[in-house]
Scaffold this active site. Structure first.
Site, mmCIF file in Angstrom:
data_model
loop_
_atom_site.group_PDB
_atom_site.id
_atom_site.type_symbol
_atom_site.label_atom_id
_atom_site.label_comp_id
_atom_site.label_asym_id
_atom_site.label_seq_id
_atom_site.Cartn_x
_atom_site.Cartn_y
_atom_site.Cartn_z
ATOM 1 C CG ASN A 1 21.498 -5.499 -20.639
ATOM 2 O OD1 ASN A 1 21.976 -5.326 -21.763
ATOM 3 N ND2 ASN A 1 20.510 -4.757 -20.158
ATOM 4 C CD1 TRP A 2 27.908 -7.800 -21.220
ATOM 5 C CD2 TRP A 2 28.808 -7.998 -23.264
ATOM 6 N NE1 TRP A 2 28.724 -8.907 -21.227
ATOM 7 C CE2 TRP A 2 29.288 -9.047 -22.461
ATOM 8 C CE3 TRP A 2 29.234 -7.913 -24.595
ATOM 9 C CZ2 TRP A 2 30.180 -10.012 -22.944
ATOM 10 C CZ3 TRP A 2 30.114 -8.866 -25.080
ATOM 11 C CH2 TRP A 2 30.590 -9.907 -24.255
ATOM 12 C CE LYS A 3 21.991 -1.931 -18.613
ATOM 13 N NZ LYS A 3 21.444 -1.047 -17.596
ATOM 14 C CG HIS A 26 16.453 -3.271 -20.511
ATOM 15 N ND1 HIS A 26 16.787 -1.970 -20.255
ATOM 16 C CD2 HIS A 26 17.093 -4.027 -19.585
ATOM 17 C CE1 HIS A 26 17.610 -1.944 -19.206
ATOM 18 N NE2 HIS A 26 17.808 -3.179 -18.783
ATOM 19 C CD GLU A 56 19.271 0.890 -19.717
ATOM 20 O OE1 GLU A 56 19.884 0.250 -20.589
ATOM 21 O OE2 GLU A 56 19.616 0.876 -18.503
ATOM 22 C CD GLU A 81 16.576 -5.529 -15.438
ATOM 23 O OE1 GLU A 81 17.710 -5.873 -15.090
ATOM 24 O OE2 GLU A 81 16.359 -4.873 -16.484
ATOM 25 N N GLY A 100 21.241 0.695 -12.601
ATOM 26 C CA GLY A 100 22.383 1.574 -12.816
ATOM 27 C C GLY A 100 22.501 2.677 -11.770
ATOM 28 C CB SER A 137 22.146 -1.704 -8.434
ATOM 29 O OG SER A 137 21.994 -0.481 -9.142
ATOM 30 N N GLY A 185 23.795 -5.582 -15.404
ATOM 31 C CA GLY A 185 24.401 -4.683 -16.373
ATOM 32 C C GLY A 185 25.847 -4.381 -16.008
ATOM 33 N N GLY A 186 26.031 -3.306 -15.256
ATOM 34 C CA GLY A 186 27.375 -2.802 -14.930
ATOM 35 C C GLY A 186 28.340 -3.860 -14.424
HETATM 36 P P1 PGA Z 1 22.592 -2.651 -13.757
HETATM 37 O O1 PGA Z 1 21.643 -2.934 -15.027
HETATM 38 O O2 PGA Z 1 22.998 -4.004 -13.218
HETATM 39 O O3 PGA Z 1 23.731 -1.864 -14.283
HETATM 40 O O4 PGA Z 1 21.758 -1.904 -12.756
HETATM 41 C C1 PGA Z 1 20.726 -3.986 -15.025
HETATM 42 C C2 PGA Z 1 19.915 -3.960 -16.305
HETATM 43 O O5 PGA Z 1 19.562 -2.873 -16.770
HETATM 44 O O6 PGA Z 1 19.602 -5.017 -16.902
#
Ligand code: PGA
Length: 247
Positions: free
Chosen positions: A9-11, A97, A99, A167, A173, A208, A229-230
């Site tokens: 997930n590149w956001k 998601h 967010e 999640e 994050g 994470s 994500g990250g």
């Molecule tokens: P993260 O994000 O790996 O940076 O914690 C995961 C996500 O929000 O899908």
């Protein structure tokens, strides 16, 4: 064979030109992936087409949208529909998601409409669920997660063409991830809830996840993959994570 899904997930990162460079670097670093794993990319909407073109028709790679709106088309400034995403090359869509839920105020009712819209556009929905820290500490994890599942999956009994991503909001994050056992416990409770209603679906863990903790997490058979994500933003590091996560 146990199939594993590695979803990136590149956001709000990686523009179209960078996405083409990323794909080139990822393909070079990943080489021929073992056939037990697939890699899904969720770039920002503007980069979907660039990624789709760059990965070509490779069977073990797929691109999806991070969000869709539920109407197929019309006067909805700023939104993209499942149909628009599909024409850009998306074959899946993240729905709900955390967010979207917590930054943009998306409700359970809206995630339900988005799941239906994704299926109507022939996109594979990846429904994200998870509790906040306060909810976990109050012992409400499964109440929250089942409420989110119930709302989004009502009306899709028997519909197995979906994926769930668990999640925990407090792990996204933050560098603070659930222990493999915490994740596996929630996964098995989700699975027990799903089985009589929708049948089997893959359940991914996210929050994470990184090169250091992924093997330990995937050692839990309850996890069918990870949503990252990250740690997915660097193509070489992401390729290494996918290649080395399981022996
Ligand atoms: P993260 O994000 O790996 O940076 O914690 C995961 C996500 O929000 O899908």
């Amino acid at each position: 064979m146990r199939y594993l899904i590695f979803a990136a997930n590149w956001k709000m990162n990686i523009a179209p030109r960078e996405a083409r460079e990323y794909a080139r670097a990822f393909l070079a670093a990943a080489g021929d992936l073992p056939e037990d794993r697939v890699v899904w990319f969720f770039p920002p909407a503007v980069s979907i087409e660039a990624v789709a073109q760059s990965i070509g028709g490779r069977e073990n790679l797929l691109v999806g949208a991070q969000d869709i709106y539920w109407e197929p088309k019309g006067a909805f400034t700023g939104a993209i529909s499942g149909q628009l995403a599909a024409q850009a090359g998306a074959r899946a869509a993240l729905i709900g998601h955390s967010e979207r839920r917590h930054v943009f105020g998306e409700t359970d009712e809206q995630t339900a409409k988005k799941v239906a819209a994704a299926l109507a556009a022939n996109l594979h929905p990846v429904l994200c669920v998870g509790e906040t820290l306060a909810q976990r500490e109050a012992g409400q994890t499964m109440d929250v997660v089942t409420r989110q599942l119930e709302a989004a999956l009502a009306g899709h009994a028997g519909q197995a063409r979906m994926t769930i991503a668990y999640e925990p909001v407090w792990a996204i994050g933050t560098g603070r991830n659930a222990t493999p056992k915490d994740a596996a416990d929630v996964h098995s409770a989700i699975r027990a809830w799903l089985m009589p209603r929708t049948g089997w679906m893959p359940i991914l863990y996210g929050g994470s996840v990184n090169l250091k903790n992924v093997a330990e997490l995937l050692a839990e058979p309850e996890l069918d993959g990870v949503l990252v994500g990250g740690a997915s933003l660097d193509p070489q590091a992401w390729a290494e994570l996918v290649r080395t996560a399981v022996a």
